[in-house]
Write a protein that holds these residues in place. Structure first.
Motif, PDB file in Angstrom:
ATOM      1  N   MET A  54      55.910 -53.398 -26.230  1.00  0.00           N
ATOM      2  CA  MET A  54      55.061 -52.958 -25.130  1.00  0.00           C
ATOM      3  C   MET A  54      54.990 -54.042 -24.065  1.00  0.00           C
ATOM      4  O   MET A  54      54.877 -55.227 -24.383  1.00  0.00           O
ATOM      5  N   SER A  55      55.052 -53.646 -22.809  1.00  0.00           N
ATOM      6  CA  SER A  55      54.924 -54.598 -21.723  1.00  0.00           C
ATOM      7  C   SER A  55      53.831 -54.134 -20.764  1.00  0.00           C
ATOM      8  O   SER A  55      53.616 -52.933 -20.579  1.00  0.00           O
ATOM      9  N   ILE A  56      53.147 -55.106 -20.185  1.00  0.00           N
ATOM     10  CA  ILE A  56      52.109 -54.841 -19.182  1.00  0.00           C
ATOM     11  C   ILE A  56      52.441 -55.705 -17.984  1.00  0.00           C
ATOM     12  O   ILE A  56      52.571 -56.927 -18.117  1.00  0.00           O
ATOM     13  N   SER A  57      52.568 -55.097 -16.824  1.00  0.00           N
ATOM     14  CA  SER A  57      53.089 -55.824 -15.674  1.00  0.00           C
ATOM     15  C   SER A  57      52.077 -56.707 -14.975  1.00  0.00           C
ATOM     16  O   SER A  57      52.426 -57.773 -14.467  1.00  0.00           O
ATOM     17  N   ASP A  58      50.801 -56.269 -14.944  1.00  0.00           N
ATOM     18  CA  ASP A  58      49.847 -57.052 -14.167  1.00  0.00           C
ATOM     19  C   ASP A  58      48.402 -56.807 -14.604  1.00  0.00           C
ATOM     20  O   ASP A  58      48.136 -56.041 -15.538  1.00  0.00           O
ATOM     21  N   TYR A  59      47.501 -57.464 -13.909  1.00  0.00           N
ATOM     22  CA  TYR A  59      46.065 -57.416 -14.183  1.00  0.00           C
ATOM     23  C   TYR A  59      45.520 -55.989 -14.150  1.00  0.00           C
ATOM     24  O   TYR A  59      44.785 -55.566 -15.048  1.00  0.00           O
ATOM     25  N   THR A  60      45.896 -55.223 -13.128  1.00  0.00           N
ATOM     26  CA  THR A  60      45.397 -53.857 -12.997  1.00  0.00           C
ATOM     27  C   THR A  60      45.839 -52.992 -14.170  1.00  0.00           C
ATOM     28  O   THR A  60      45.041 -52.238 -14.750  1.00  0.00           O
ATOM     29  N   GLU A  61      47.109 -53.084 -14.540  1.00  0.00           N
ATOM     30  CA  GLU A  61      47.623 -52.301 -15.661  1.00  0.00           C
ATOM     31  C   GLU A  61      46.949 -52.713 -16.972  1.00  0.00           C
ATOM     32  O   GLU A  61      46.687 -51.874 -17.839  1.00  0.00           O
ATOM     33  N   LEU A  62      46.659 -53.998 -17.108  1.00  0.00           N
ATOM     34  CA  LEU A  62      45.948 -54.482 -18.303  1.00  0.00           C
ATOM     35  C   LEU A  62      44.580 -53.826 -18.421  1.00  0.00           C
ATOM     36  O   LEU A  62      44.195 -53.348 -19.506  1.00  0.00           O
ATOM     37  N   LEU A  63      43.824 -53.801 -17.333  1.00  0.00           N
ATOM     38  CA  LEU A  63      42.482 -53.212 -17.376  1.00  0.00           C
ATOM     39  C   LEU A  63      42.533 -51.719 -17.669  1.00  0.00           C
ATOM     40  O   LEU A  63      41.682 -51.189 -18.394  1.00  0.00           O
ATOM     41  N   ILE A  64      43.516 -51.034 -17.119  1.00  0.00           N
ATOM     42  CA  ILE A  64      43.655 -49.595 -17.387  1.00  0.00           C
ATOM     43  C   ILE A  64      43.942 -49.349 -18.865  1.00  0.00           C
ATOM     44  O   ILE A  64      43.324 -48.492 -19.503  1.00  0.00           O
ATOM     45  N   GLU A  65      44.885 -50.110 -19.426  1.00  0.00           N
ATOM     46  CA  GLU A  65      45.236 -49.947 -20.831  1.00  0.00           C
ATOM     47  C   GLU A  65      44.062 -50.305 -21.744  1.00  0.00           C
ATOM     48  O   GLU A  65      43.772 -49.584 -22.713  1.00  0.00           O
ATOM     49  N   ALA A  66      43.377 -51.402 -21.445  1.00  0.00           N
ATOM     50  CA  ALA A  66      42.233 -51.817 -22.264  1.00  0.00           C
ATOM     51  C   ALA A  66      41.107 -50.792 -22.176  1.00  0.00           C
ATOM     52  O   ALA A  66      40.429 -50.510 -23.169  1.00  0.00           O
ATOM     53  N   SER A  67      40.917 -50.221 -20.999  1.00  0.00           N
ATOM     54  CA  SER A  67      39.886 -49.194 -20.803  1.00  0.00           C
ATOM     55  C   SER A  67      40.192 -47.952 -21.621  1.00  0.00           C
ATOM     56  O   SER A  67      39.303 -47.372 -22.269  1.00  0.00           O
ATOM     57  N   GLU A  68      41.450 -47.535 -21.636  1.00  0.00           N
ATOM     58  CA  GLU A  68      41.844 -46.349 -22.392  1.00  0.00           C
ATOM     59  C   GLU A  68      41.733 -46.599 -23.890  1.00  0.00           C
ATOM     60  O   GLU A  68      41.279 -45.727 -24.639  1.00  0.00           O
ATOM     61  N   ARG A  69      42.149 -47.778 -24.331  1.00  0.00           N
ATOM     62  CA  ARG A  69      42.052 -48.098 -25.764  1.00  0.00           C
ATOM     63  C   ARG A  69      40.597 -48.155 -26.223  1.00  0.00           C
ATOM     64  O   ARG A  69      40.272 -47.714 -27.329  1.00  0.00           O
TER      65      ARG A  69
END
Length: 203
Positions: free
Chosen positions: A1-16
């Motif tokens: 799994m790869s996460i490109s940036d800060y915004t994508e990290l927050l989206i993924e963490a929010s969904e999890r």
């Protein structure tokens, strides 16, 4: 799994975590995670060095953003970290100690090399960094830990913290293996973390 940036990290963490409000608190929570990681990680991507000249009092400023000191070297020789006598106002022997962001030594007007560990670049400021690229799961787990703490779900927080510790342990081992081929190396004297007591027995 790869996460490109800060915004994508927050989206993924929010969904999890099932918390759509996470992005509004991202700066604080990611900052808490990074503060913890800066205390726990000492890996090759954090290593840095600089050459400075001490002043007439034997003092030099450690570069901003340092979180750990690997060592000070003079003429390619590691300078011992020593005890300081506040009564005699002098060193008990040749070496240095730190006071805040300043190295104080009896190496006056000398060129020295400071090897240190720099802080992980802030995701909020830089959007991405080497750790997010290498191990996004560390950030995701760190955020899960902080979110659980914020919700007072201490059982979930303990589980997330345990997994985070495991991820950090594996990351440190992998980093050491890449650098030293699985060979354990004693650097002599260990490292000095920012904020630690400066009184250390000479090595």
């Amino acid at each position: 799994m790869s996460i490109s940036d800060y915004t994508e990290l927050l989206i993924e963490a929010s969904e999890r975590g099932g918390d759509p409000t996470l992005p509004t608190r991202g700066k604080m929570l990611v900052g808490l995670v990074e503060n913890h990681l800066n205390k726990k990680l000492r890996v090759s991507d954090m290593e840095a060095s600089t050459t400075v000249t001490t002043d007439a009092n034997g003092e030099a400023t450690i570069p901003s953003g340092w979180v750990g000191l690997e060592g000070v070297y003079y003429d390619d020789v590691r300078v011992p970290r020593l005890m300081y006598s506040p009564v005699e106002q002098d060193f008990v022997s040749w070496g240095y100690y730190t006071s805040g962001d300043t190295i104080k030594s009896n190496l006056k007007s000398r060129s020295i090399v400071i090897r240190y560990y720099s802080a992980i670049p802030s995701l909020h400021t830089n959007s991405t960094n080497w750790l997010l690229t290498a191990e996004p799961e560390i950030y995701l787990t760190g955020l899960a830990w902080q979110m659980a703490l914020r919700s007072n779900d201490f059982e979930k927080a303990a589980l997330a913290k345990g997994y985070l510790d495991s991820l950090l342990g594996d990351f440190r081992k992998d980093d050491s293996a890449k650098r030293r081929g699985m060979t354990s190396v004693d650097m002599g004297g260990g490292t000095f973390d920012r904020g630690s007591n400066f009184t250390v027995t000479a090595s």
